[in-house]
Design a protein around this motif. Structure first.
Motif, mmCIF file in Angstrom:
data_model
loop_
_atom_site.group_PDB
_atom_site.id
_atom_site.type_symbol
_atom_site.label_atom_id
_atom_site.label_comp_id
_atom_site.label_asym_id
_atom_site.label_seq_id
_atom_site.Cartn_x
_atom_site.Cartn_y
_atom_site.Cartn_z
ATOM 1 N N SER A 56 82.848 89.857 45.529
ATOM 2 C CA SER A 56 83.266 90.519 46.753
ATOM 3 C C SER A 56 81.940 91.509 46.963
ATOM 4 N N ASP A 58 82.286 94.148 48.773
ATOM 5 C CA ASP A 58 82.691 95.360 48.845
ATOM 6 C C ASP A 58 82.642 96.165 47.614
ATOM 7 N N LYS A 59 82.333 97.227 47.521
ATOM 8 C CA LYS A 59 81.941 97.805 46.065
ATOM 9 C C LYS A 59 83.227 97.995 45.504
ATOM 10 N N LYS A 60 84.247 98.675 46.078
ATOM 11 C CA LYS A 60 85.448 99.008 45.683
ATOM 12 C C LYS A 60 86.223 97.617 44.935
ATOM 13 N N HIS A 61 86.295 96.512 45.613
ATOM 14 C CA HIS A 61 86.781 95.228 45.263
ATOM 15 C C HIS A 61 85.873 94.581 44.064
ATOM 16 N N ASN A 63 83.824 96.359 42.116
ATOM 17 C CA ASN A 63 84.133 97.021 40.980
ATOM 18 C C ASN A 63 85.623 96.660 40.075
ATOM 19 N N ASP A 64 86.651 96.673 41.003
ATOM 20 C CA ASP A 64 87.914 96.161 40.159
ATOM 21 C C ASP A 64 87.638 94.735 39.726
ATOM 22 N N LYS A 67 86.111 95.460 36.406
ATOM 23 C CA LYS A 67 86.730 96.112 35.463
ATOM 24 C C LYS A 67 87.976 95.337 34.924
ATOM 25 N N GLN A 110 76.728 92.517 39.100
ATOM 26 C CA GLN A 110 76.925 93.678 40.131
ATOM 27 C C GLN A 110 75.594 94.011 40.578
ATOM 28 N N GLU A 113 76.340 96.776 46.225
ATOM 29 C CA GLU A 113 77.462 96.683 46.726
ATOM 30 C C GLU A 113 78.419 95.334 46.361
#
Length: 135
Positions: A56, A58-61, A63-64, A67, A110, A113
């Motif tokens: 992704s 998108d940083k949020k996705h 990171n998910d 994780k 990573q 972003e």
């Protein structure tokens, strides 16, 4: 369709399929054979059965994905094969082995972003890992 050898990564790919901002790509043996015809060092690809990419921008996705893949890695009790981390880039590589054969090469990455995981499955001799990582 054959997915990653580890069922946990198969489930992870299904979780993210059709979510905007996340790319889920499965490169199966047929596609790898096609790629090998135009690749100068096709001998590397002959040991790979499947490549699963979850990524992704998108940083949020991202990171998910990192994780959730970290939880899988922890559950499988995998030790890092290689880790490279600096201020903006993180790459962790793990190997699932059956004797001297690597059945899964798991790459978490990573960069700013962008974030995700790549799972390379097959019957990969130990001595081929460095060549695959450099691809």
């Amino acid at each position: 369709m054959v997915m990653a050898t580890q069922p946990e990564f198969d489930a992870l790919s299904r979780r993210y399929t059709n979510i905007e901002g996340i790319t889920v790509t499965n490169i199966d043996n047929n596609m790898l054979t096609l790629m090998a015809s135009s690749y100068t060092d096709a001998s590397t690809l002959e040991f790979i059965d499947n490549i699963l990419v979850l990524i992704s921008q998108d940083k949020k996705h991202g990171n998910d994905i990192i994780k959730r893949s970290s939880k899988i890695i922890k559950k499988l009790k995998l030790e890092p094969y290689l880790s490279m981390n600096d201020d903006s880039t993180m790459i962790n590589i793990y190997c699932v082995k059956d004797g001297e054969i690597v059945t899964d090469l798991i790459v978490q990455l990573q960069d700013g972003e962008n974030g995700g995981v790549v799972v390379i499955s097959g019957n990969i001799p130990d001595e081929m890992i460095n060549r695959i990582v450099q691809m």
